[in-house]
Scaffold this motif. Structure first.
Motif, PDB file in Angstrom:
ATOM      1  N   GLU A 237      -3.252  21.236   6.018  1.00 31.68           N
ATOM      2  CA  GLU A 237      -1.954  21.668   5.498  1.00 31.68           C
ATOM      3  C   GLU A 237      -1.466  22.933   6.204  1.00 31.68           C
ATOM      4  N   TRP A 238      -2.377  23.869   6.447  1.00 31.64           N
ATOM      5  CA  TRP A 238      -2.008  25.123   7.097  1.00 31.64           C
ATOM      6  C   TRP A 238      -1.504  24.887   8.517  1.00 31.64           C
ATOM      7  N   VAL A 239      -2.123  23.956   9.220  1.00 27.88           N
ATOM      8  CA  VAL A 239      -1.712  23.648  10.594  1.00 27.88           C
ATOM      9  C   VAL A 239      -0.256  23.176  10.625  1.00 27.88           C
ATOM     10  N   GLY A 240       0.216  22.652   9.504  1.00 28.64           N
ATOM     11  CA  GLY A 240       1.608  22.212   9.417  1.00 28.64           C
ATOM     12  C   GLY A 240       2.609  23.324   9.663  1.00 28.64           C
ATOM     13  N   GLN A 241       2.160  24.593   9.542  1.00 26.47           N
ATOM     14  CA  GLN A 241       3.049  25.714   9.835  1.00 26.47           C
ATOM     15  C   GLN A 241       3.454  25.740  11.309  1.00 26.47           C
ATOM     16  N   ALA A 242       2.737  25.008  12.124  1.00 27.08           N
ATOM     17  CA  ALA A 242       3.034  24.965  13.561  1.00 27.08           C
ATOM     18  C   ALA A 242       3.664  23.628  13.957  1.00 27.08           C
ATOM     19  N   GLU A 243       4.371  23.007  13.050  1.00 24.34           N
ATOM     20  CA  GLU A 243       4.980  21.708  13.325  1.00 24.34           C
ATOM     21  C   GLU A 243       5.962  21.773  14.499  1.00 24.34           C
ATOM     22  N   THR A 244       6.718  22.850  14.580  1.00 26.58           N
ATOM     23  CA  THR A 244       7.651  22.991  15.707  1.00 26.58           C
ATOM     24  C   THR A 244       6.899  22.960  17.037  1.00 26.58           C
ATOM     25  N   THR A 245       5.771  23.650  17.078  1.00 30.76           N
ATOM     26  CA  THR A 245       4.956  23.671  18.286  1.00 30.76           C
ATOM     27  C   THR A 245       4.463  22.277  18.626  1.00 30.76           C
ATOM     28  N   ARG A 246       4.002  21.554  17.629  1.00 31.82           N
ATOM     29  CA  ARG A 246       3.495  20.193  17.856  1.00 31.82           C
ATOM     30  C   ARG A 246       4.574  19.309  18.472  1.00 31.82           C
ATOM     31  N   ARG A 247       5.787  19.403  17.946  1.00 32.36           N
ATOM     32  CA  ARG A 247       6.875  18.559  18.449  1.00 32.36           C
ATOM     33  C   ARG A 247       7.292  18.968  19.864  1.00 32.36           C
ATOM     34  N   LEU A 248       7.285  20.264  20.131  1.00 34.69           N
ATOM     35  CA  LEU A 248       7.601  20.715  21.482  1.00 34.69           C
ATOM     36  C   LEU A 248       6.606  20.170  22.494  1.00 34.69           C
ATOM     37  N   MET A 249       5.330  20.235  22.134  1.00 33.30           N
ATOM     38  CA  MET A 249       4.304  19.733  23.037  1.00 33.30           C
ATOM     39  C   MET A 249       4.434  18.226  23.220  1.00 33.30           C
ATOM     40  N   ARG A 250       4.756  17.526  22.155  1.00 40.08           N
ATOM     41  CA  ARG A 250       4.892  16.063  22.219  1.00 40.08           C
ATOM     42  C   ARG A 250       6.077  15.649  23.080  1.00 40.08           C
ATOM     43  N   ASP A 251       7.192  16.377  22.969  1.00 41.93           N
ATOM     44  CA  ASP A 251       8.425  15.948  23.621  1.00 41.93           C
ATOM     45  C   ASP A 251       8.643  16.534  25.016  1.00 41.93           C
ATOM     46  N   HIS A 252       8.022  17.694  25.304  1.00 45.58           N
ATOM     47  CA  HIS A 252       8.358  18.387  26.553  1.00 45.58           C
ATOM     48  C   HIS A 252       7.185  18.626  27.499  1.00 45.58           C
ATOM     49  N   TYR A 253       5.965  18.424  27.026  1.00 44.14           N
ATOM     50  CA  TYR A 253       4.816  18.766  27.871  1.00 44.14           C
ATOM     51  C   TYR A 253       3.791  17.631  27.931  1.00 44.14           C
ATOM     52  N   THR A 254       4.269  16.426  28.003  1.00 46.19           N
ATOM     53  CA  THR A 254       3.371  15.274  28.022  1.00 46.19           C
ATOM     54  C   THR A 254       2.538  15.206  29.297  1.00 46.19           C
ATOM     55  N   ASP A 255       2.984  15.911  30.337  1.00 43.42           N
ATOM     56  CA  ASP A 255       2.267  15.869  31.612  1.00 43.42           C
ATOM     57  C   ASP A 255       1.057  16.791  31.644  1.00 43.42           C
ATOM     58  N   LEU A 256       0.972  17.728  30.710  1.00 45.56           N
ATOM     59  CA  LEU A 256      -0.127  18.689  30.716  1.00 45.56           C
ATOM     60  C   LEU A 256      -1.378  18.109  30.058  1.00 45.56           C
ATOM     61  N   LYS A 257      -2.525  18.449  30.617  1.00 43.34           N
ATOM     62  CA  LYS A 257      -3.790  17.953  30.089  1.00 43.34           C
ATOM     63  C   LYS A 257      -4.797  19.091  29.946  1.00 43.34           C
ATOM     64  N   GLY A 258      -5.825  18.865  29.145  1.00 44.95           N
ATOM     65  CA  GLY A 258      -6.965  19.772  29.060  1.00 44.95           C
ATOM     66  C   GLY A 258      -6.614  21.201  28.705  1.00 44.95           C
ATOM     67  N   SER A 259      -7.251  22.143  29.405  1.00 47.01           N
ATOM     68  CA  SER A 259      -7.083  23.560  29.089  1.00 47.01           C
ATOM     69  C   SER A 259      -5.652  24.029  29.342  1.00 47.01           C
ATOM     70  N   GLU A 260      -4.999  23.450  30.331  1.00 49.93           N
ATOM     71  CA  GLU A 260      -3.616  23.826  30.621  1.00 49.93           C
ATOM     72  C   GLU A 260      -2.706  23.481  29.440  1.00 49.93           C
ATOM     73  N   ARG A 261      -2.966  22.322  28.841  1.00 53.97           N
ATOM     74  CA  ARG A 261      -2.187  21.912  27.673  1.00 53.97           C
ATOM     75  C   ARG A 261      -2.460  22.825  26.472  1.00 53.97           C
ATOM     76  N   LEU A 262      -3.721  23.216  26.294  1.00 56.36           N
ATOM     77  CA  LEU A 262      -4.080  24.073  25.176  1.00 56.36           C
ATOM     78  C   LEU A 262      -3.443  25.461  25.322  1.00 56.36           C
ATOM     79  N   ILE A 263      -3.448  26.000  26.519  1.00 59.20           N
ATOM     80  CA  ILE A 263      -2.839  27.308  26.746  1.00 59.20           C
ATOM     81  C   ILE A 263      -1.331  27.247  26.500  1.00 59.20           C
ATOM     82  N   LYS A 264      -0.679  26.201  26.985  1.00 62.68           N
ATOM     83  CA  LYS A 264       0.755  26.067  26.758  1.00 62.68           C
ATOM     84  C   LYS A 264       1.051  25.915  25.260  1.00 62.68           C
ATOM     85  N   THR A 265       0.195  25.208  24.541  1.00 60.61           N
ATOM     86  CA  THR A 265       0.370  25.068  23.097  1.00 60.61           C
ATOM     87  C   THR A 265       0.281  26.433  22.420  1.00 60.61           C
ATOM     88  N   THR A 266      -0.681  27.235  22.835  1.00 60.10           N
ATOM     89  CA  THR A 266      -0.855  28.575  22.271  1.00 60.10           C
ATOM     90  C   THR A 266       0.360  29.443  22.549  1.00 60.10           C
TER      91      THR A 266
END
Length: 215
Positions: free
Chosen positions: A121-150
């Motif tokens: 439930e707490w992770v839901g506070q970052a829903e905007t981040t989740r959607r941004l990663m889903r819609d705009h950063y599909t090409d990123l993988k692994g540690s690069e994707r995690l850093i961009k998510t952060t």
């Protein structure tokens, strides 16, 4: 516990006496330089990172350095922000994420916390981040994707801060600056968000002091 107790004894017998004047002053008042919002992760130590003394940082810690939008979850985080702005009149707010964040991993892989209902439930506070990663950063993988998510999560929490009346008022009055940081555990570096270029750059960069904060 033995290490913790020994640490306290050293503090009381050595450190406290050396800084007696500081603690005497702090016993009557506090005027922190910044509200520092960061993760509960044990590897992140705000006072160590900034080399600050007691009384210089007003610290808010929770899983994933989240700032719930105002009204969505009235609790300790909201109260801490309000007190920092309305009572302490803190002039800076820093939202500091970090590498290898378990909450960001859970955001990208929700199945990992399927048996942790409170965390889910707490992770839901970052829903905007989740959607941004889903819609705009599909090409990123692994540690690069995690850093961009952060990084994107830090930006999202800065947006959430603006929904808090106490923050919005001080921003309108030009009495508070907001800053976004990401701390690299492995290198000791901090990447800071530039509101003009909308990019993160190292604080070690000689021009980093010119980066635009939010007002």
């Amino acid at each position: 516990m033995e290490k913790l107790v020994k640490g306290f004894l050293k503090f009381r017998t050595e450190v406290f006496g050396e800084k007696k004047a500081l603690f005497t002053r702090l016993s009557e008042n506090q005027t922190p330089r910044a509200l520092f919002i960061t993760c509960s992760d044990s590897r992140v130590d705000p006072t160590l990172l900034t080399q600050t003394d007691p009384g210089e940082l007003f610290i808010l810690r929770n899983a994933g350095n989240m700032v719930p939008p105002y009204g969505s979850m009235q609790g300790g985080s909201t109260a801490t922000i309000e007190y920092a702005m309305a009572v302490l009149k803190v002039p800076h707010i820093i939202v500091c994420g970090h590498t290898d964040c378990a909450v960001m991993k859970a955001l990208l892989n929700p199945e990992d916390v399927s048996d942790l209902p409170a965390v889910r439930e707490w992770v839901g506070q970052a829903e905007t981040t989740r959607r941004l990663m889903r819609d705009h950063y599909t090409d990123l993988k692994g540690s690069e994707r995690l850093i961009k998510t952060t990084q994107e999560n830090v930006r999202s929490q800065l947006d959430h801060l603006r929904t808090h009346p106490s923050v919005a008022l001080r921003l309108r009055q030009n009495k508070v600056d907001m800053h976004g940081w990401v701390y690299s555990i492995s290198t000791g570096d901090i990447w800071v968000y530039d509101f003009d270029s909308e990019r993160f750059t190292s604080l070690l960069d000689r021009n980093s002091h010119r980066l635009k904060a939010a007002r």
